[in-house]
Write an enzyme that holds these catalytic residues in place. Structure first.
Site, PDB file in Angstrom:
ATOM      1  N   ASP A   1       0.822  -1.198   0.000  1.00 23.52           N
ATOM      2  CA  ASP A   1       0.000   0.000   0.000  1.00 23.52           C
ATOM      3  C   ASP A   1       0.864   1.259   0.000  1.00 23.52           C
ATOM      4  OD1 ASP A   1      -2.145   1.681   0.100  1.00 23.52           O
ATOM      5  OD2 ASP A   1      -2.465   1.468   2.245  1.00 23.52           O
TER       6      ASP A   1
ATOM      7  N   ASP B   1       2.754   1.579  -3.748  1.00 25.92           N
ATOM      8  CA  ASP B   1       2.024   2.087  -4.907  1.00 25.92           C
ATOM      9  C   ASP B   1       1.964   3.609  -4.901  1.00 25.92           C
ATOM     10  OD1 ASP B   1       0.250   2.492  -2.871  1.00 25.92           O
ATOM     11  OD2 ASP B   1      -1.423   1.422  -3.772  1.00 25.92           O
ATOM     12  N   GLY B   2       1.880   4.207  -3.715  1.00 26.24           N
ATOM     13  CA  GLY B   2       1.919   5.662  -3.646  1.00 26.24           C
ATOM     14  C   GLY B   2       3.263   6.222  -4.072  1.00 26.24           C
TER      15      GLY B   2
ATOM     16  N   ARG C   1       4.097   8.668  -7.490  1.00 23.42           N
ATOM     17  CA  ARG C   1       4.853   9.931  -7.495  1.00 23.42           C
ATOM     18  C   ARG C   1       6.111   9.821  -8.347  1.00 23.42           C
ATOM     19  NH1 ARG C   1       3.173   9.334  -2.127  1.00 23.42           N
ATOM     20  NH2 ARG C   1       5.184   8.388  -1.554  1.00 23.42           N
TER      21      ARG C   1
ATOM     22  N   THR D   1      -3.490   8.848 -10.448  1.00 27.38           N
ATOM     23  CA  THR D   1      -4.781   8.867 -11.130  1.00 27.38           C
ATOM     24  C   THR D   1      -5.908   8.716 -10.121  1.00 27.38           C
ATOM     25  OG1 THR D   1      -4.702   6.463 -11.487  1.00 27.38           O
ATOM     26  CG2 THR D   1      -3.813   7.873 -13.240  1.00 27.38           C
TER      27      THR D   1
ATOM     28  N   ASP E   1      -7.003   1.908  -4.494  1.00 29.10           N
ATOM     29  CA  ASP E   1      -6.253   1.765  -3.247  1.00 29.10           C
ATOM     30  C   ASP E   1      -7.179   1.789  -2.040  1.00 29.10           C
ATOM     31  OD1 ASP E   1      -3.623   1.835  -1.731  1.00 29.10           O
ATOM     32  OD2 ASP E   1      -4.508   3.697  -1.027  1.00 29.10           O
TER      33      ASP E   1
ATOM     34  N   ASP F   1      -8.090  -1.388   0.548  1.00 28.58           N
ATOM     35  CA  ASP F   1      -7.867  -1.277   1.993  1.00 28.58           C
ATOM     36  C   ASP F   1      -9.125  -1.619   2.779  1.00 28.58           C
ATOM     37  OD1 ASP F   1      -5.263  -0.501   1.591  1.00 28.58           O
ATOM     38  OD2 ASP F   1      -5.691   1.635   1.700  1.00 28.58           O
TER      39      ASP F   1
END
Length: 309
Positions: free
Chosen positions: A95, A98-99, A103, A109, A116, A120
């Site tokens: 998790d 992916d952030g 960046r 998007t 995401d 969660d």
């Protein structure tokens, strides 16, 4: 026609060409028939630009892998606590990855943000459903946590999109509206610690359902009138699972899986350490739901005033 007349006409034609060239400013004569093809070429170049496939962006591919790992952890959840915990933990750790990928590759998007959040909410809800079955007396607590988590994030996302605009991220919080939410979403470190500790707490409870006689003493008690050689929960014998139960998903198989307990020291540590942070995370969920409700109410009041005018 005399030679002089022809020379005069040629001079007049030359002067006309020079005036056209000076008007164009680039030393070339341009006519409408020559401009049209340039427009066609420019429009064709725009049409030939490659279209981006949002679904194949790197952060979204990581999101798909999270879903696969989460489903695998659910498959192993009833009988294999170690395998389930490992798969579930890796899914949660991705998790944060992916952030970072969004960046790094400049691939943030709206679809990725929703994917995401949905992942969660669903994975946590599935784990809480299992905990509800593991401790029926505390089922209402776990069910309440599911409702709070779902309602808080849904209302917050809906309020952000309807009041803040479709291009506004749900993580962009005005500090004047909610200082706690601003600190929660503004700092990536705070967000990672709160979300990670929240999942660690539930993973710890999950492992304790297989290991702690304090929380589940009945699971380690032998069945009355059981033969000494039988592999009932609490007895030393431990034959293969398939030799005892026709179906590995039967209630007896679940009891045996809990009897083959893992050591409870580590689950107790991560559960107690993450408990305060988990409680703070639930407090943030309450604040988030209240803040979203007020924001939506402000929009309703403004809409009603506009309609009266």
């Amino acid at each position: 026609m005399s030679a002089r007349t022809r020379r005069q006409k040629a001079a007049l034609a030359a002067e006309g060409n020079e005036s056209e060239e000076s008007a164009n400013g680039n030393g070339t004569v341009s006519t409408p028939s020559k401009r049209a093809p340039s427009k066609k070429r420019s429009s064709s170049k725009l049409n030939e630009e490659p279209k981006e496939n949002i679904f194949l962006f790197a952060p979204n591919l990581i999101g798909y892998s999270r879903i696969v790992l989460a489903i695998a952890s659910l498959y192993y959840m009833p009988l294999h606590p170690r395998t389930c915990s490992l798969l579930y933990s890796v899914s949660c750790l991705l998790d944060a990855l992916d952030g970072y990928a969004a960046r790094y590759f400049n691939q943030s998007t709206t679809f990725g943000a929703v994917l995401d959040m949905v992942t969660d909410r669903c994975t946590t809800a599935c784990l809480l459903v299992f905990l509800s079955s593991a401790w029926p007396r505390w089922a209402i607590v776990f069910q309440s946590l599911i409702c709070l988590d779902m309602a808080s994030h849904y209302m917050h996302m809906y309020a952000t999109l309807s009041m803040g605009g479709s291009n506004m991220s749900h993580k962009k919080i005005d500090s004047e509206r909610s200082w706690i939410l601003y600190q929660y979403y503004h700092s990536k470190t705070v967000l990672f610690i709160c979300c990670g500790a929240n999942e660690l707490f539930f993973i710890g409870l999950y492992l304790l359902s297989f290991s702690s006689p304090v929380l589940s003493p009945s699971l380690l008690q032998p069945v009355p009138d059981a033969q000494p050689s039988s592999a009932q929960p609490g007895t030393p014998a431990n034959p293969a699972l398939s030799s005892l139960f026709a179906s590995p998903w039967s209630a007896g198989a679940l009891e045996m899986a809990r009897a083959n307990k893992v050591d409870s020291t580590f689950p107790w540590i991560i559960t107690l350490v993450s408990l305060p942070i988990m409680a703070f995370k639930q407090y943030v969920n309450v604040i988030q739901m209240i803040n979203a409700s007020k924001w939506l109410a402000e929009g309703d009041i403004a809409a009603r005033r506009a309609n009266k005018k």
